[in-house]
Motif scaffolding. Structure first.
Motif, PDB file in Angstrom:
ATOM      1  N   GLY A 306     -34.474   9.270  -8.155  1.00  0.00           N
ATOM      2  CA  GLY A 306     -35.452   8.875  -9.369  1.00  0.00           C
ATOM      3  C   GLY A 306     -35.475   7.355  -9.542  1.00  0.00           C
ATOM      4  N   PRO A 307     -36.633   6.940 -10.296  1.00  0.00           N
ATOM      5  CA  PRO A 307     -36.685   5.446 -10.566  1.00  0.00           C
ATOM      6  C   PRO A 307     -35.168   5.053 -11.456  1.00  0.00           C
ATOM      7  N   GLY A 308     -34.459   5.724 -11.947  1.00  0.00           N
ATOM      8  CA  GLY A 308     -33.455   5.194 -12.585  1.00  0.00           C
ATOM      9  C   GLY A 308     -32.462   5.041 -11.555  1.00  0.00           C
ATOM     10  N   ASP A 309     -32.284   5.392 -10.265  1.00  0.00           N
ATOM     11  CA  ASP A 309     -31.601   5.124  -9.291  1.00  0.00           C
ATOM     12  C   ASP A 309     -31.872   3.730  -8.446  1.00  0.00           C
ATOM     13  N   LEU A 310     -33.021   3.327  -8.776  1.00  0.00           N
ATOM     14  CA  LEU A 310     -33.793   2.360  -7.930  1.00  0.00           C
ATOM     15  C   LEU A 310     -33.215   0.821  -8.202  1.00  0.00           C
ATOM     16  N   ASP A 311     -32.815   0.147  -7.233  1.00  0.00           N
ATOM     17  CA  ASP A 311     -32.363  -1.391  -7.306  1.00  0.00           C
ATOM     18  C   ASP A 311     -33.665  -2.346  -7.264  1.00  0.00           C
ATOM     19  N   LEU A 312     -34.522  -1.966  -6.431  1.00  0.00           N
ATOM     20  CA  LEU A 312     -35.743  -2.769  -6.367  1.00  0.00           C
ATOM     21  C   LEU A 312     -37.186  -2.081  -5.652  1.00  0.00           C
ATOM     22  N   ALA A 313     -38.090  -2.501  -5.802  1.00  0.00           N
ATOM     23  CA  ALA A 313     -39.383  -1.984  -5.253  1.00  0.00           C
ATOM     24  C   ALA A 313     -40.323  -2.863  -4.855  1.00  0.00           C
ATOM     25  N   ASN A 314     -41.033  -2.686  -3.760  1.00  0.00           N
ATOM     26  CA  ASN A 314     -42.079  -3.663  -3.286  1.00  0.00           C
ATOM     27  C   ASN A 314     -43.299  -2.691  -2.905  1.00  0.00           C
ATOM     28  N   LEU A 315     -44.281  -2.933  -3.790  1.00  0.00           N
ATOM     29  CA  LEU A 315     -45.396  -2.033  -4.133  1.00  0.00           C
ATOM     30  C   LEU A 315     -46.539  -2.557  -3.410  1.00  0.00           C
ATOM     31  N   TYR A 316     -47.408  -1.911  -2.499  1.00  0.00           N
ATOM     32  CA  TYR A 316     -48.491  -2.515  -1.962  1.00  0.00           C
ATOM     33  C   TYR A 316     -49.629  -3.051  -3.032  1.00  0.00           C
ATOM     34  N   ASP A 317     -49.895  -4.239  -2.410  1.00  0.00           N
ATOM     35  CA  ASP A 317     -51.052  -5.002  -3.436  1.00  0.00           C
ATOM     36  C   ASP A 317     -52.151  -5.688  -2.538  1.00  0.00           C
TER      37      ASP A 317
END
Lengths: 419, 125
Positions: A306-317
């Motif tokens: 889940g989001p709590g396990d995440l170290d980074l995100a790259n989200l389309y823009d």
């Protein structure tokens, strides 16, 4: 949702070409040449040869044709599919297969949307349809105004577009309409984007592969952003990613094979997405929001994370206005707080949950999410340079716009250093 | 606008089956033409060749009063871009285009037919 394929496939190689603002008309700067460069770079990255590949995934998509302009001399060597656009304004799987030394019996897949490719390649590897897939995203930026060919140039229009194009509902208008509704829903205004726009450009200026780093190494100021011309209000010039010439390539293979190659594998822990789907411009934003949040929960569940396990995100823009939607849909922040999250140090490389570590499409130039992908893979290998998120093990990449329509969908991968 | 005889929901544009429940008994219903602005965008630079040079103009999605499912696209023709808002009350008018074709358009509810003054005093609304 359990996903038997969790951790079965991995990104083994990534590569990309030189970039340019537009094609200069030379064979050496053509999309064909850039594609060859990107594929060589991805193969070199993982230590494989063209003969090791048995699948090709491509989206032969172009914004505008090169025709009726004459094909420049010297392009002959690159054009071997009988389609004079192939190698100039677009790249097909067939073009890659013929030109780059891949076995003719390899799986050749041409898909409608750039955002379907890596999930389809992962599915194919997991299902045994191929064992080592090459995914190519090649985008041309030709001289002249952008995307003014096709239906928008015709006096008559059929199908769903007859309810949209006669009113000028085309191109950025779809995003402007949904973003206006988003602003209304959460009591926000376009000017609230300014701090995020400024921060995002600053992130892009730390990415050596990007357009702004290489060609325009200047920060964007809030004043510049707020005085930019409207394209389709509430979308201004600096909300639109800059079209560039770029090709990117990815090698996706089984976890077992990836473990024997040059780089540490980056495993696909979960994936999913929506569309392309036959929706019209009047599909309500609230429905997109609900659909996307539900699919995001399914993807988290497949990944067992889940989001709590995440170290980074790259989200389309592709539009700056899109990444806040994805931050909300995937639970990186609460609904309506995407802009605030992306504006603050919470989303910086040293923050609580780093996002847009290379500034996304608005920080490095348009690549339809390819930059988001290779940036995330490198971060998870620990080779993110001075943008490296310390100890990054799990990352999220979202590709595509939230408004899945005919011809364009979205997809996401949860990626991990560990299975 | 197409309406489903089984689940009674509206859909636009028309389809062969109901997109909500899958039923085939769809019919076209006459609407009052009244509704409110669901969302809008002000086009300053269009890709549509036939509309080039007519910017700025307003594209609206209108929620017709019969149902939140009845969302249709049009232009809002008698409102200055700076006055456009989500929630404005609007009504349909039909624009004659080529030959015998008409397309639905929208104007502020209660404004006189055929008058398209972009800078009308907001007070009279």
């Amino acid at each position: 949702v359990s996903w038997e394929q969790r951790g079965q496939a991995a990104f083994a190689g990534v590569g990309h070409s030189r970039i340019a603002r537009r094609w200069d008309g030379s064979p050496a700067g053509s999309l064909a040449a850039l594609t060859a460069e990107a594929v060589a770079s991805a193969l070199d990255d993982c230590g494989l040869k063209p003969a090791d590949l048995d699948g090709i995934f491509c989206a032969p998509h172009s914004f505008d044709p090169w025709a009726p302009r004459p094909v420049p001399p010297g392009m002959d060597a690159y054009q071997m599919t009988g389609d004079p656009e192939d190698g100039i304004s677009k790249i097909s799987a067939r073009w890659i297969g013929r030109n780059l030394g891949i076995a003719p019996d390899a799986l050749h897949r041409d898909m409608a949307s750039m955002f379907e490719l890596t999930p389809a390649a992962v599915d194919a590897v997991c299902a045994g349809a191929c064992s080592t897939a090459l995914v190519v995203r090649a985008l041309a930026s030709l001289p002249g105004r952008y995307s003014e060919s096709g239906a928008v140039s015709q006096p008559e229009v059929r199908g769903d577009l007859q309810y949209e194009l006669p009113y000028g509902c085309a191109g950025s208008a779809y995003h402007a309409l949904y973003f206006q509704r988003y602003l209304y829903r959460y009591g926000l205004a376009h000017e609230d984007l300014a701090p995020y726009a400024v921060k995002n450009r600053a992130a892009g200026l730390r990415a050596p592969f990007g357009y702004y780093y290489q060609f325009k190494p200047e920060p964007l100021t809030a004043g510049e952003y707020l005085s930019a011309k409207w394209i389709i209000e509430p979308v201004c010039l600096y909300d639109c990613d800059l079209p560039i010439m770029v090709a990117a390539a990815f090698v996706i293979t089984t976890a077992e094979r990836a473990a024997t190659l040059r780089q540490p594998p980056v495993y696909v822990l979960g994936q999913g997405g929506i569309g392309p789907a036959p929706r019209s411009a009047s599909y309500p934003y609230e429905a997109f929001e609900a659909d996307n949040a539900a699919e995001a929960r399914r993807i988290w569940s497949k990944a067992g994370a889940g989001p709590g396990d995440l170290d980074l995100a790259n989200l389309y823009d592709g539009y700056l206005t899109i990444a806040p939607h994805w931050a909300e849909a995937f639970g990186l922040c609460a609904a309506g707080e995407g802009i605030a999250y992306l504006s603050t140090d919470n989303s910086s490389v040293t923050g609580r949950l780093p996002s847009q570590t290379c500034g996304g499409s608005n920080g490095v130039g348009r690549s339809h999410g390819a930059a988001h992908l290779y940036e995330t893979v490198r971060q998870l290998r620990g080779t993110g340079g001075d943008r490296q998120v310390p100890g990054a093990e799990t990352g999220l990449v979202v590709l595509g716009p939230p408004t899945a329509r005919a011809g364009v969908g979205w997809a996401a991968h949860v990626l991990g250093r560990n299975r | 606008v197409q309406c489903c005889g089984t689940c009674r929901r509206y859909q636009f544009p028309p389809r062969v089956r109901c997109t909500h429940c899958g039923a085939a008994d769809l019919e076209f219903r006459a609407m009052t033409g009244r509704g409110q602005v669901y969302s809008y965008a002000v086009v300053h630079q269009t890709r549509v060749a036939l509309l080039r040079g007519t910017e700025p103009f307003i594209v609206v999605i209108v929620e017709l009063e019969e149902s939140p499912d009845a969302l249709v696209v049009g232009n809002l023709r008698d409102v200055a871009p700076a006055q456009a808002r989500v929630g404005l009350p609007v009504e349909v008018e039909f624009e004659q285009v080529t030959g015998d074709r008409q397309v639905p358009q929208f104007r502020l509810r209660g404004s006189p037919a055929g008058q398209h003054s972009a800078d009308r005093d907001e007070g009279e609304r």
